[in-house]
Design a protein around this motif. Structure first.
Motif, PDB file in Angstrom:
ATOM      1  N   GLY A  84      24.760  34.736  40.289  1.00  0.00           N
ATOM      2  CA  GLY A  84      25.453  34.114  39.174  1.00  0.00           C
ATOM      3  C   GLY A  84      26.172  35.077  38.244  1.00  0.00           C
ATOM      4  N   GLN A  85      26.249  36.346  38.597  1.00  0.00           N
ATOM      5  CA  GLN A  85      26.908  37.335  37.740  1.00  0.00           C
ATOM      6  C   GLN A  85      28.400  37.462  38.010  1.00  0.00           C
ATOM      7  OE1 GLN A  85      23.692  40.217  39.008  1.00  0.00           O
ATOM      8  NE2 GLN A  85      23.934  40.890  36.887  1.00  0.00           N
ATOM      9  N   LEU A  86      28.851  36.913  39.127  1.00  0.00           N
ATOM     10  CA  LEU A  86      30.255  37.025  39.524  1.00  0.00           C
ATOM     11  C   LEU A  86      30.748  35.659  39.982  1.00  0.00           C
ATOM     12  CD1 LEU A  86      32.624  39.085  40.122  1.00  0.00           C
ATOM     13  CD2 LEU A  86      31.740  39.170  42.466  1.00  0.00           C
ATOM     14  N   ASP A  87      31.900  35.229  39.427  1.00  0.00           N
ATOM     15  CA  ASP A  87      32.484  33.951  39.827  1.00  0.00           C
ATOM     16  C   ASP A  87      33.465  34.110  40.982  1.00  0.00           C
ATOM     17  OD1 ASP A  87      31.121  32.501  37.910  1.00  0.00           O
ATOM     18  OD2 ASP A  87      32.704  32.687  36.414  1.00  0.00           O
ATOM     19  N   SER A  88      34.255  35.173  40.924  1.00  0.00           N
ATOM     20  CA  SER A  88      35.295  35.364  41.936  1.00  0.00           C
ATOM     21  C   SER A  88      35.668  36.836  42.002  1.00  0.00           C
ATOM     22  CB  SER A  88      36.532  34.517  41.621  1.00  0.00           C
ATOM     23  OG  SER A  88      37.073  34.876  40.359  1.00  0.00           O
ATOM     24  N   ALA A  89      36.288  37.213  43.114  1.00  0.00           N
ATOM     25  CA  ALA A  89      36.713  38.607  43.286  1.00  0.00           C
ATOM     26  C   ALA A  89      37.907  38.665  44.217  1.00  0.00           C
ATOM     27  CB  ALA A  89      35.573  39.453  43.839  1.00  0.00           C
ATOM     28  N   GLN A  90      38.739  39.650  44.002  1.00  0.00           N
ATOM     29  CA  GLN A  90      39.851  39.960  44.894  1.00  0.00           C
ATOM     30  C   GLN A  90      39.616  41.368  45.415  1.00  0.00           C
ATOM     31  OE1 GLN A  90      43.718  39.392  43.217  1.00  0.00           O
ATOM     32  NE2 GLN A  90      44.797  40.355  44.915  1.00  0.00           N
ATOM     33  N   ILE A  91      39.442  41.495  46.722  1.00  0.00           N
ATOM     34  CA  ILE A  91      39.154  42.789  47.339  1.00  0.00           C
ATOM     35  C   ILE A  91      40.381  43.234  48.118  1.00  0.00           C
ATOM     36  CG2 ILE A  91      37.622  44.073  48.872  1.00  0.00           C
ATOM     37  CD1 ILE A  91      35.499  41.912  48.356  1.00  0.00           C
ATOM     38  N   GLU A  92      40.973  44.324  47.693  1.00  0.00           N
ATOM     39  CA  GLU A  92      42.141  44.886  48.364  1.00  0.00           C
ATOM     40  C   GLU A  92      41.721  46.136  49.121  1.00  0.00           C
ATOM     41  OE1 GLU A  92      45.062  43.607  48.503  1.00  0.00           O
ATOM     42  OE2 GLU A  92      44.993  42.048  46.951  1.00  0.00           O
ATOM     43  N   SER A  93      42.130  46.222  50.384  1.00  0.00           N
ATOM     44  CA  SER A  93      41.759  47.355  51.223  1.00  0.00           C
ATOM     45  C   SER A  93      43.008  48.128  51.610  1.00  0.00           C
ATOM     46  CB  SER A  93      41.037  46.847  52.479  1.00  0.00           C
ATOM     47  OG  SER A  93      40.635  47.910  53.301  1.00  0.00           O
ATOM     48  N   ARG A  94      42.962  49.439  51.411  1.00  0.00           N
ATOM     49  CA  ARG A  94      44.101  50.307  51.728  1.00  0.00           C
ATOM     50  C   ARG A  94      43.618  51.514  52.526  1.00  0.00           C
ATOM     51  NH1 ARG A  94      45.946  46.337  50.086  1.00  0.00           N
ATOM     52  NH2 ARG A  94      47.441  45.981  48.393  1.00  0.00           N
ATOM     53  N   LEU A  95      44.460  52.012  53.419  1.00  0.00           N
ATOM     54  CA  LEU A  95      44.118  53.206  54.179  1.00  0.00           C
ATOM     55  C   LEU A  95      44.052  54.412  53.260  1.00  0.00           C
ATOM     56  CD1 LEU A  95      46.299  52.767  57.384  1.00  0.00           C
ATOM     57  CD2 LEU A  95      43.855  52.309  57.118  1.00  0.00           C
ATOM     58  N   HIS A  96      43.088  55.295  53.503  1.00  0.00           N
ATOM     59  CA  HIS A  96      42.892  56.455  52.644  1.00  0.00           C
ATOM     60  C   HIS A  96      44.085  57.397  52.669  1.00  0.00           C
ATOM     61  CE1 HIS A  96      41.213  60.255  51.146  1.00  0.00           C
ATOM     62  NE2 HIS A  96      40.382  59.497  50.475  1.00  0.00           N
ATOM     63  N   LEU A  97      44.831  57.428  53.763  1.00  0.00           N
ATOM     64  CA  LEU A  97      45.975  58.342  53.858  1.00  0.00           C
ATOM     65  C   LEU A  97      47.012  58.070  52.778  1.00  0.00           C
ATOM     66  CD1 LEU A  97      46.820  58.827  57.637  1.00  0.00           C
ATOM     67  CD2 LEU A  97      46.109  60.545  55.988  1.00  0.00           C
ATOM     68  N   GLY A  98      47.112  56.816  52.340  1.00  0.00           N
ATOM     69  CA  GLY A  98      48.098  56.481  51.331  1.00  0.00           C
ATOM     70  C   GLY A  98      47.527  56.408  49.935  1.00  0.00           C
ATOM     71  N   ILE A  99      46.398  57.064  49.717  1.00  0.00           N
ATOM     72  CA  ILE A  99      45.659  56.881  48.462  1.00  0.00           C
ATOM     73  C   ILE A  99      46.475  57.273  47.240  1.00  0.00           C
ATOM     74  CG2 ILE A  99      44.557  59.137  48.647  1.00  0.00           C
ATOM     75  CD1 ILE A  99      42.142  57.956  47.295  1.00  0.00           C
ATOM     76  N   GLU A 100      47.200  58.379  47.306  1.00  0.00           N
ATOM     77  CA  GLU A 100      47.942  58.821  46.125  1.00  0.00           C
ATOM     78  C   GLU A 100      49.043  57.838  45.763  1.00  0.00           C
ATOM     79  OE1 GLU A 100      49.196  62.803  46.724  1.00  0.00           O
ATOM     80  OE2 GLU A 100      47.175  63.615  46.778  1.00  0.00           O
ATOM     81  N   SER A 101      49.586  57.167  46.773  1.00  0.00           N
ATOM     82  CA  SER A 101      50.611  56.163  46.515  1.00  0.00           C
ATOM     83  C   SER A 101      50.016  54.916  45.891  1.00  0.00           C
ATOM     84  CB  SER A 101      51.336  55.807  47.818  1.00  0.00           C
ATOM     85  OG  SER A 101      52.223  54.738  47.602  1.00  0.00           O
TER      86      SER A 101
END
Length: 306
Positions: free
Chosen positions: A119-136
């Motif tokens: 009950g501590q979280l109603d909703s979430a948006q999880i975005e996944s990105r490749l580590h190679l593009g991390i600085e971008s």
């Protein structure tokens, strides 16, 4: 929303998608609406942005320069809109988490599930990105909490390391090395090694060890990421060095995971955007992820020692 911002938003969509029709799809508008918006933007700024005698249209030299400056303005507006939404909905227990694919599989989804069912979280948006593009993506994405390995320094974020792990040797279960509790670089020297991309810290670690010992590893296969490397090991095509959470998240049945020496330290860190205040929910999620990650690392090392 101002006409200038609508124009800049349409310009960004056009540049990133490559055509007016794709920009219309992204912004959920019609193609004529996007064309009119871009024409109005040109009229407002007083010069031509596009070469329309090409298919699709391309940016002029002035248009390219204008876009490079405008992109920062649009990103800033995106952040302000997201912050305003958070402030309007301050009672809503929602998080946007940005991470890399294997961390999502290994830790983040379990943490989200635990907080949701409690009950501590109603909703979430999880975005996944490749580590190679991390600085971008650090510069362009909007999120409440980032979870990555080997976080680079960045003036817009506070980082906190919460776990230090070591890469593991991944070998086929029927390989004699699977009988060892610990696998050394010298053991790898007699094997076919599946290498990762040239910018990978793990590949660079093996390259340093090779140079120090004057040994050239046999590497007929190269994989774009650790998951693919583990899959190739599972097929019996060689051995590899992998992030421990990549190897466990792969769920492969025909691999053995063992300690590797000399070891390399991999630091897992949280990233907190400095442009917004850190909520209590972000702190709770950070604590949950840290707890789960430490537990999984302990279980992994115990299993590898058996």
């Amino acid at each position: 929303m101002s006409s200038l911002y609508r124009g800049l938003e349409a310009l960004r969509a056009f540049v990133e998608t490559g055509s007016v029709s794709n920009a219309a799809l992204r912004l959920r508008r019609t193609q004529p609406q996007i064309s009119r918006t871009l024409a109005q933007l040109e009229e407002e700024i007083g010069f031509t942005l596009f070469l329309r005698n090409t298919r699709p249209p391309t940016l002029t030299r002035e248009g390219r320069r204008f876009y490079e400056e405008a992109e920062g303005v649009v990103q800033g507006m995106d952040k302000l809109r997201y912050l305003a939404k958070q402030m309007r909905e301050k009672e809503t227990k929602h998080l946007r988490i940005l991470t890399t694919p294997f961390i999502t599989n290994a830790v983040v989804t379990d943490a989200v599930a635990d907080l949701t069912f409690s009950g501590q979280l109603d909703s979430a948006q999880i975005e996944s990105r490749l580590h190679l593009g991390i600085e971008s993506w650090m510069s362009t994405e909007i999120f409440d909490l980032g979870v990555i390995v080997a976080a680079p320094a960045h003036p817009s974020f506070e980082t906190r390391t919460f776990l230090t792990v070591e890469p593991m040797a991944i070998v086929p279960k029927d390989n004699p090395l699977a009988q060892k509790a610990e696998i050394s670089f010298d053991d790898f020297a007699d094997q076919s090694i599946i290498q990762l991309h040239s910018r990978s810290m793990l590949r660079q670690h093996l390259a340093r060890l090779s140079a120090e010992r004057g040994v050239e590893l046999s590497s007929p296969f190269q994989a774009a990421n650790g998951l693919i490397a583990c899959q190739l090991v599972d097929r019996g095509l060689g051995c590899c060095l992998a992030d421990p959470f990549v190897s466990t998240a792969s769920g492969l049945a025909n691999i053995a995971i063992r300690r590797f020496t000399p070891a390399l330290k991999l630091e897992y860190s949280f990233m907190y955007p400095l442009w917004q205040s850190r909520s209590q929910l972000v702190e709770i999620m950070s604590e949950k992820i840290e707890t789960l990650a430490c537990q999984k690392w302990q279980e992994l090392t115990q299993n590898a020692d058996r």
